[in-house]
Design a protein around this motif. Structure first.
Motif, PDB file in Angstrom:
ATOM      1  N   UNK A 133      -6.763   5.483  -3.042  1.00 41.10           N
ATOM      2  CA  UNK A 133      -6.887   4.493  -4.116  1.00 41.10           C
ATOM      3  C   UNK A 133      -5.995   3.293  -3.846  1.00 41.10           C
ATOM      4  N   UNK A 134      -4.773   3.530  -3.349  1.00 49.86           N
ATOM      5  CA  UNK A 134      -3.865   2.429  -3.030  1.00 49.86           C
ATOM      6  C   UNK A 134      -4.496   1.504  -1.989  1.00 49.86           C
ATOM      7  N   UNK A 142       0.832  -1.204   0.000  1.00 49.37           N
ATOM      8  CA  UNK A 142       0.000   0.000   0.000  1.00 49.37           C
ATOM      9  C   UNK A 142       0.867   1.255   0.000  1.00 49.37           C
ATOM     10  N   UNK A 143       1.909   1.279   0.835  1.00 47.79           N
ATOM     11  CA  UNK A 143       2.806   2.439   0.877  1.00 47.79           C
ATOM     12  C   UNK A 143       3.528   2.626  -0.455  1.00 47.79           C
ATOM     13  N   UNK A 144       3.917   1.523  -1.069  1.00 46.21           N
ATOM     14  CA  UNK A 144       4.615   1.568  -2.357  1.00 46.21           C
ATOM     15  C   UNK A 144       3.727   2.162  -3.441  1.00 46.21           C
ATOM     16  N   UNK A 186       4.056   6.649  -7.382  1.00 47.48           N
ATOM     17  CA  UNK A 186       4.513   5.768  -8.459  1.00 47.48           C
ATOM     18  C   UNK A 186       3.828   6.086  -9.778  1.00 47.48           C
ATOM     19  N   UNK A 187       2.525   6.334  -9.741  1.00 40.77           N
ATOM     20  CA  UNK A 187       1.754   6.659 -10.948  1.00 40.77           C
ATOM     21  C   UNK A 187       0.798   7.800 -10.622  1.00 40.77           C
ATOM     22  N   UNK A 188       0.575   8.681 -11.593  1.00 41.59           N
ATOM     23  CA  UNK A 188      -0.326   9.816 -11.386  1.00 41.59           C
ATOM     24  C   UNK A 188      -1.739   9.328 -11.052  1.00 41.59           C
ATOM     25  N   UNK A 219       4.159   1.784 -14.691  1.00 35.39           N
ATOM     26  CA  UNK A 219       5.063   2.258 -13.645  1.00 35.39           C
ATOM     27  C   UNK A 219       5.642   1.088 -12.849  1.00 35.39           C
ATOM     28  N   UNK A 220       4.786   0.117 -12.481  1.00 32.36           N
ATOM     29  CA  UNK A 220       5.270  -1.037 -11.721  1.00 32.36           C
ATOM     30  C   UNK A 220       6.245  -1.850 -12.563  1.00 32.36           C
TER      31      UNK A 220
END
Length: 744
Positions: A105-106, A90-92, A97-99, A145-146
């Protein structure tokens, strides 16, 4: 890793909580890492700016105690590990990471898919559509992104696995992105051209690890081009084919015939030019080919053709009667002009192109002042220029007429790379006459750019000292122009400055005649101080710079005294003396160390490569005004303006308490101190001593061995520079004086 104490080496594994500093330009970052073993945060520093908060890391490094920021772990290697807990994932995802993917949302995504979230994002992104607020565009951006972060880590692991350090790997990734692995594997030699800090040998070692055969065409081509480039750094425009092949065979440990067979194919790529040497070819001759880098072949041929074109413009160029103009100047200025100066002025006013050469004190500046006044009287436009900012400033001060660097005159365009000048044959300079001072500093590429911008209607006058060391860049332009016999030349020999009692001028001209100078006496401006050994010379230089010269002559040690060295290495080389004088003249300042050199606030530093974007040129000297450790930047004040340099760019700057004689060209200093010892055996040449001595304006002190000084003065062989400019100029004329069509 530079650690020597095993107890200070550690391995950490944890999650990036936050970045306390991050510089994308240098890849340097300071991260707060939550150590999984202790549950305590640790500060980790290293080239990690491309990472994200929330990522897990395994770090191997060294515990260091920073004087300002306390205990840190300096990362030698690191690798990312996919977060495994829901909280970590979740933190990642929420780390930017992505707009459009923030904490809310995470949380929704991880609540839905739990520990399987990252696999879903990478392999089954269509399942994310069930999350409210996630449209196709956001899903695509998150997936990319990932995957990009994973690719990035794979690239870093690949590069580090092949022996490249973390910082260098990060620079390669910044240059090529996620495609770095594929690009490097396809052609590792491109690294030597594209990435700062990667030399040919590093790229070649990597190529070997990647399984590229020793006689692979790409390796042979890269080796040949590297040796040509090394030749250019030595001042050569070309190398004889046999010498190029021999050098490359030694470098690559391959057979010469294999390399010789590659040359025609490499020539077909347009990157090199292989041809017979210029000059007359007799029927019984069997001349060996020569090989140029393509850019230098174009420049040398271009200079020859444009000089030839200028010389053929025999019609009257200036609405001036040269003899009467010279008489007018002598009468109105009250200046006594001897025959040599009169001849130089008449040629400058009547010929389309001319050269004025001579040593110190022979009146070159007087001639330029005369041209300034004569053209002003006739309301004609005159441009004055010099290769460096220091030389241009001195020219302006001595003539009271505006002068500029050649780069500024030609309207260099920042950001466009070398040779990007707005002034060229399609947009030429607009004036009646151009005078270029310190023309011995012109290398063949700068001369080519200059001549392209000189229109057929403009008179060109080159002023310089042919006995100085040749240009730092490739070619020997001034000497070649004079030696060709094609360009009208006036050599000034009568010394005038000696009338004011200058031993510097007397000694300089004596050295040209092979005469050993005396030691100097009270009232002199030249001294020889004998040293028993290089170590003794080093001690004397420290004492002279810091105490004796400032006390006796009232000079400022930092501002007025310049140490000029034949070499950078050795007991009295520039590297050692820079370190000594830095500690003596500028101790206790904030500093940064790069490539075994220290840079401190207050230091004087020299740019050693042309920086076309900043408009800071090879040889420009500045002072460090501020070091921002947090931003990893150094602020340097040059005469024109102040610039910021990233820490990784400091390789283009060297401390300038002591510099090489070659890099002093175009400059004058109130006081010059020259060490000459037997350690300098390979560099002991007459032109080197002459160039160093003529840089001093008020005082010159030579420190060292009489034997070494005598050896240098006796050696008038400057070594051969492979340049074809002179023969090309002669080739453009037949023996009967008619021009040959087609050229070389």
């Amino acid at each position: 890793m530079s650690a020597t104490d095993p107890e200070r080496q550690v391995t950490l594994q944890g999650t990036i909580e936050r970045f306390t500093f991050r510089n994308p330009d240098t890849d340097w970052a300071v991260v707060r890492l939550l150590d999984e073993a202790t549950g305590q945060p640790a500060m980790v520093v290293g080239p990690m700016a491309q990472l994200k908060e929330g990522q897990r890391l395994r770090v191997v490094g060294e515990v260091v105690d920073h004087p300002r920021f306390g205990r840190q772990v300096k990362a030698a290697t690191f690798e990312t590990i996919n977060p495994t807990s829901a909280e970590g994932i979740e933190a990642y995802l929420a780390s930017g990471l992505a707009r459009g993917i923030g904490p809310a949302t995470a949380k929704k995504i991880v609540t839905k898919f739990g520990d399987d979230t990252l696999r879903v994002v990478e392999q089954e992104p269509e399942r994310l559509r069930s999350i409210r607020g996630l449209g196709p565009r956001k899903i695509e951006e998150l997936t990319q992104a990932v995957r990009a972060q994973k690719d990035l880590q794979n690239v870093l692991v690949f590069l580090r696995a092949h022996g490249l350090g973390a910082s260098l790997s990060a620079r390669i990734v910044r240059r090529y992105g996620a495609n770095a692995s594929a690009l490097v594997q396809a052609n590792p030699y491109r690294l030597a051209d594209d990435v700062i800090g990667v030399g040919f040998r590093t790229a070649d070692r990597l190529a070997g690890q990647l399984g590229i055969p020793p006689e692979a065409p790409e390796r042979l081509d890269a080796g040949l081009e590297f040796c040509l480039a090394q030749g250019a750094k030595e001042g050569h425009c070309y190398l004889p084919e046999q010498q190029l092949v021999r050098r490359t065979a030694e470098l690559l440990a391959v057979d010469e015939e294999v390399l010789r067979a590659r040359l025609p194919e490499l020539g077909m790529t347009g990157r090199i030019v292989r041809q017979l040497p210029p000059g007359p070819q007799l029927l019984h001759d069997d001349p060996a080919p020569i090989v140029y880098p393509a850019t230098l072949a174009q420049a040398e041929d271009g200079v020859a053709r444009m000089v030839d074109k200028l010389l053929l413009q025999r019609r009257a160029r200036l609405p001036i009667r040269p003899e009467q103009a010279v008489e007018w100047y002598a009468a109105t200025s009250g200046t006594q002009l001897p025959a040599g100066q009169r001849d130089a002025l008449v040629r400058a006013l009547s010929e389309p192109m001319s050269v004025i050469t001579g040593g110190p004190g022979v009146g070159k500046t007087t001639i330029i002042r005369a041209l300034v006044q004569i053209l002003a009287k006739k309301q004609l436009r005159l441009l004055l220029a010099a290769p460096t900012g220091r030389a241009a400033k001195r020219l302006e001060e001595s003539t009271a007429h505006a002068a500029s660097t050649l780069h500024r005159l030609l309207e260099f365009t920042p950001g466009a790379g070398a040779g990007a000048f707005a002034r060229d044959d399609e947009n030429p300079l607009d004036a009646d006459m151009l005078v270029v001072d310190e023309a011995s500093m012109l290398d063949v590429q700068l001369a080519y750019s200059l001549l392209r911008a000189v229109p057929p209607t403009m008179t060109l006058v080159l002023v310089g000292d042919r006995n100085q060391l040749p240009s730092v860049g490739p070619g020997n332009v001034l000497a070649d122009l004079i030696g060709s016999g094609r360009v009208p030349t006036t050599s000034l020999t009568t010394i005038f400055r000696q009338q004011s009692g200058s031993d510097i001028v007397r000694v300089a001209h004596g050295i040209l005649n092979g005469e050993m100078p005396a030691g100097g006496s009270d009232g002199s401006d030249f001294f020889f101080v004998e040293a028993r050994s290089p170590a003794h010379a080093r001690s004397l230089i420290r004492e002279l710079v810091v105490q004796r010269i400032p006390k006796r002559f009232g000079m400022d040690a930092m501002r007025d005294i310049q140490v000029l060295c034949p070499m950078y290495r050795g007991e009295v080389g520039a590297d050692t003396l820079n370190s000594d004088l830095q500690d003596l003249l500028n101790p206790g300042q904030i500093e940064v160390e790069r490539a075994n050199k220290r840079y401190r606030v207050g230091d004087k530093v020299m740019q050693i490569r042309n920086d076309y974007d900043r408009e800071v040129w090879n040889g420009d000297v500045g002072r460090i005004t501020h070091i921002d450790a947090g931003a990893a930047k150094v602020h340097i004040r040059f005469p024109e303006r102040e610039h910021e340099f990233r820490f990784e760019e400091l390789g283009d700057l060297v401390p300038a308490y002591a510099i090489s004689v070659h890099r002093s060209q175009g400059s004058e200093y109130p006081a010059v101190l020259l060490p000459i010892t037997t350690d300098h055996f390979l560099m002991l040449r007459r032109s080197l001593v002459y160039t160093a001595i003529t840089r001093g304006r008020r005082l010159v002190v030579v420190v060292g061995s009489r034997k070494a000084l005598a050896t240098a003065i006796a050696n008038d062989d400057d070594g051969q520079r492979f340049s074809g400019l002179g023969p090309r100029l002669r080739d453009l004329l037949r023996r009967d004086g008619l021009r040959l069509e087609g050229g070389p």
